[in-house]
Design an enzyme around this catalytic site. Structure first.
Site, PDB file in Angstrom:
ATOM      1  N   SER A 232       0.332  30.489  -6.620  1.00 15.82           N
ATOM      2  CA  SER A 232       0.978  31.686  -7.166  1.00 15.82           C
ATOM      3  C   SER A 232       2.471  31.540  -6.938  1.00 15.82           C
ATOM      4  O   SER A 232       2.901  30.877  -5.989  1.00 15.82           O
ATOM      5  CB  SER A 232       0.484  32.932  -6.434  1.00 15.82           C
TER       6      SER A 232
ATOM      7  N   TYR B 217      -1.201  37.161   1.460  1.00 18.86           N
ATOM      8  CA  TYR B 217      -1.317  36.512   0.152  1.00 18.86           C
ATOM      9  C   TYR B 217      -0.213  35.466  -0.002  1.00 18.86           C
ATOM     10  O   TYR B 217      -0.475  34.305  -0.363  1.00 18.86           O
ATOM     11  CB  TYR B 217      -1.229  37.560  -0.961  1.00 18.86           C
TER      12      TYR B 217
END
Ligand SMILES: NC(=O)c1ccc[n+]([C@@H]2O[C@H](COP(=O)([O-])OP(=O)(O)OC[C@H]3O[C@@H](n4cnc5c(N)ncnc54)[C@H](O)[C@@H]3O)[C@@H](O)[C@H]2O)c1
Length: 265
Positions: A149, A163
């Protein structure tokens, strides 16, 4: 049908999709892999969702099988690799799409949530690679594509500590495997999607921030230089390239698919 993955056998991990208005990255990738000629093992802990992807592929004349596995389990990853070899005799592509969100900073986040996200986002990729690489090594060929990501290299405007940390680890894992296996015919690359309009992101983040889906869409569209979020298909096309022989000299790359977000400051 295309030919870019003709004769390839692919495992797509996380090939189901969180339900919602759009489609997840994993399902879109599995569909494009099949359209480009690959036979695809659709791995997901949610068997119904993997089956739904299989039906979509079959309805277009593609070849796929579904396989229920929770990829935080080493045994399940071993069975997944065995199932693929048993079905089609080889594994050319391992596409690791599984990943979950995790909002909050170090104070708000529970230890249980921290460990859970690292387990699902990072340990799962270690385990799928552990069980697939021996087959690729015997073949002296293979391509691994990990879904990271942009959060690996840029902090979101709201705290997503675990995350961000997990995706930075995915980048490290990818480059480390790419280096170790570069002289054995095996490539490893990662895609860093930016703001993509998938159900997991839209429904998950809207709920986490306590705002409507339409308000989140307005904010996310505005944050992109191209002025709109990407679709799962944008991530999937990048995966087709990295998984294919067109990328035969490309390894260890962390590819942003982000509509220009990384151009900003
Ligand atoms: N949408 C975005 O804006 C965005 C941005 C950057 C990165 N990503 C990444 O994209 C990936 C998610 O893509 P998606 O849209 O396909 O998500 P998704 O939620 O639609 O699909 C992921 C699938 O993984 C499965 N899964 C979850 N945990 C599992 C486990 N332990 N074992 C087996 N299967 C499991 C789920 O059942 C689901 O079907 C994640 O890695 C995410 O971090 C998304």
């Amino acid at each position: 049908m295309g030919e870019r993955l003709h004769d390839k056998v692919a495992i797509v991990v996380g090939a189901g999709s969180t339900p919602g208005e759009t489609m997840g990255n994993g399902r879109a990738t599995a569909i494009l892999f099949a359209r480009e000629g690959a036979r695809v093992l659709l791995v997901d802990r949610d068997g119904d969702s993997a089956e739904e992807t299989r039906r979509m592929i079959a309805s277009e004349g593609g070849e796929a099988r579904s396989c229920v596995a929770d990829v935080t389990s080493s045994d399940a990853c071993a069975r997944m690799a065995e199932a693929c070899v048993e079905a089609w005799g080889r594994i050319d592509i391992l596409h690791n799409n599984v990943g979950i969100g995790g909002m909050g900073g170090p104070v708000e986040l529970t230890e249980v949530a921290w460990r859970r996200v690292l387990d699902v986002n990072v340990t799962s990729m270690f385990l799928t690679c552990k069980h697939v690489l021996p087959t690729m090594e015997r073949q002296r060929s293979g391509a691994i594509v990990n879904i990271s990501s942009l959060a690996a290299i840029r902090a979101a405007p709201y705290p997503m500590l675990v995350y961000n940390t997990s995706k930075a680890a995915v980048n490290g894992l990818t480059r480390s495997i790419a280096m170790q296996y570069a002289d054995r015919g095996i490539r490893a690359n990662a895609i860093m999607p930016g703001l993509i309009e998938t159900p997991m992101a839209m429904e998950g983040i809207a709920a986490g921030l306590g705002i409507s889906r339409s308000e989140l869409k307005r904010r996310r569209d505005a944050a992109v230089p191209m002025k709109h979020m990407g679709e799962a298909w944008d991530v999937a096309w990048a995966a087709v390239y990295l998984a294919s022989d067109e990328a035969r000299y490309v390894t260890g790359v962390l590819l942003p698919v982000d509509g220009g977000v990384t151009l900003k400051g």
